[in-house]
Design an enzyme around this catalytic site. Sequence first.
Site, short mmCIF file in Angstrom:
data_model
loop_
_atom_site.label_atom_id
_atom_site.label_comp_id
_atom_site.label_asym_id
_atom_site.label_seq_id
_atom_site.Cartn_x
_atom_site.Cartn_y
_atom_site.Cartn_z
N LYS A 181 -1.67 -5.68 -7.79
CA LYS A 181 -1.67 -7.70 -7.47
C LYS A 181 -3.09 -7.81 -8.37
O LYS A 181 -2.97 -9.14 -8.34
CB LYS A 181 -1.25 -7.87 -6.46
CG LYS A 181 -1.53 -9.44 -5.93
CD LYS A 181 -1.21 -8.96 -4.72
CE LYS A 181 -2.63 -8.56 -2.98
NZ LYS A 181 -3.60 -9.89 -3.77
N GLY A 202 -3.40 -1.17 -6.97
CA GLY A 202 -2.16 -2.71 -7.48
C GLY A 202 -2.35 -3.15 -8.51
O GLY A 202 -3.57 -3.95 -8.54
N SER A 204 0.13 -9.44 0.56
CA SER A 204 -1.49 -8.98 0.77
C SER A 204 -1.97 -8.79 2.39
O SER A 204 -1.34 -9.40 3.23
CB SER A 204 -1.92 -10.11 0.22
OG SER A 204 -3.54 -10.28 0.69
N GLN A 249 -18.37 -5.80 -1.55
CA GLN A 249 -17.14 -7.16 -2.03
C GLN A 249 -16.87 -7.91 -1.47
O GLN A 249 -16.09 -9.05 -2.38
CB GLN A 249 -15.82 -6.18 -2.10
CG GLN A 249 -15.11 -5.64 -1.37
CD GLN A 249 -14.31 -5.41 -1.75
OE1 GLN A 249 -14.36 -3.93 -2.20
NE2 GLN A 249 -12.81 -5.38 -2.30
N VAL A 301 4.23 -5.28 -5.13
CA VAL A 301 5.85 -4.89 -4.06
C VAL A 301 5.35 -6.66 -3.41
O VAL A 301 4.43 -6.86 -3.02
CB VAL A 301 5.33 -4.61 -3.00
CG1 VAL A 301 6.62 -4.17 -2.06
CG2 VAL A 301 5.31 -2.99 -3.83
N HIS A 357 0.69 -1.50 0.03
CA HIS A 357 0.06 -0.15 -0.22
C HIS A 357 0.99 0.97 -0.04
O HIS A 357 0.22 2.33 -0.44
CB HIS A 357 -1.33 -0.04 0.82
CG HIS A 357 -1.90 -1.08 1.69
ND1 HIS A 357 -1.83 -2.19 1.29
CD2 HIS A 357 -3.11 -1.01 0.19
CE1 HIS A 357 -3.00 -2.62 1.56
NE2 HIS A 357 -3.58 -2.47 1.19
O1 PAF Z 1 -7.60 -3.35 -3.30
C1 PAF Z 1 -8.82 -3.32 -2.42
O2 PAF Z 1 -8.71 -3.29 -1.71
C2 PAF Z 1 -10.28 -2.95 -2.80
O3 PAF Z 1 -10.81 -3.52 -3.06
C3 PAF Z 1 -10.72 -1.56 -2.63
C4 PAF Z 1 -10.05 -0.79 -4.35
C5 PAF Z 1 -9.64 -0.32 -1.62
C6 PAF Z 1 -12.61 -1.04 -2.47
O4 PAF Z 1 -12.60 -1.65 -1.09
#
Ligand code: PAF
Length: 270
Positions: free
Chosen positions: A142, A140, A178, A57, A169, A33
């Site tokens: 990844k 990212g 991750s 999600q 990374v 990040h």
């Molecule tokens: O990649 C992520 O961490 C998430 O999918 C995101 C883009 C922040 C959306 O919640």
Amino acid sequence: MEIITNEKQAKEVLKDFNETALVPTMGNLHDGHLSLLSKAKEVGEIVLASIYINPLQFGVNEDFDNYPRTLDDDLLKLEKTGCDFVFCPSEDILKNIKNYQAPDISKKLCGKSRPTHFDGVVTIVRKLFEVLNPDYAIFGLKDYQQFLIIKKFFNEMNFHTKIIGSPIVRESDGLAMSSRNNLLTSENRKIAPKIYKQLAWIRDNIENQSHSDLILNSIETFKENNIHPEYLSILNPDTLEDAKDDDLSVLIAIAVKLGNVRLIDNILIN
Ligand code: PAF
């Protein structure tokens, strides 16, 4: 660094800034990040981050409840990295949210086992863009499929925000960074670097063997290590259709479940 918690405050605080670059996250920040924040600093003048664990999600049997929550630590890291504003919305952000459908490539790869995942991603990212109105947003690579979907989605919607991909990374043993790596058992953490090792083997042999042989050999090697990929594919990086053996630009992509932890990784050859 200023913390923003709602839409009204965001509009007020950000109205005078140009060239803003956003790094959307779900927290539990690691060096991957922080490399996105460096990229944001490179392309924009003002760096924004968001931290929100987006329930939309996650599928019903996925790891929403176990997803690591480390807000205090995350804020310290952002401050140290030179982030200017961080948006940490409450659940109110989902109030009256309009749901969007991700483009069709969302049905491939990860979409096969996570059919509603990318709809949840584009819905929340669109909301974040509406609230923060960034000039750039960094994702990212990844999560390559996520990057591609977001790029296509916002191009089709004619948003002005420029979508930028930033390289993977890795830990010193090759494992892609991750937030989910923390959830691996120590046994599976030892096995996990074999994922990248095998992708790198495919990359190094791609000119000498057919894609189907590379994949069959890799599946055999994985089996010997008790790794059973959900998918392992060599693809056209724009369409995510199977690549042809003589294609010069390909994406080697994999998803693997180690215990309860689902890991993804890829190598992009241009
Ligand atoms: O990649 C992520 O961490 C998430 O999918 C995101 C883009 C922040 C959306 O919640």
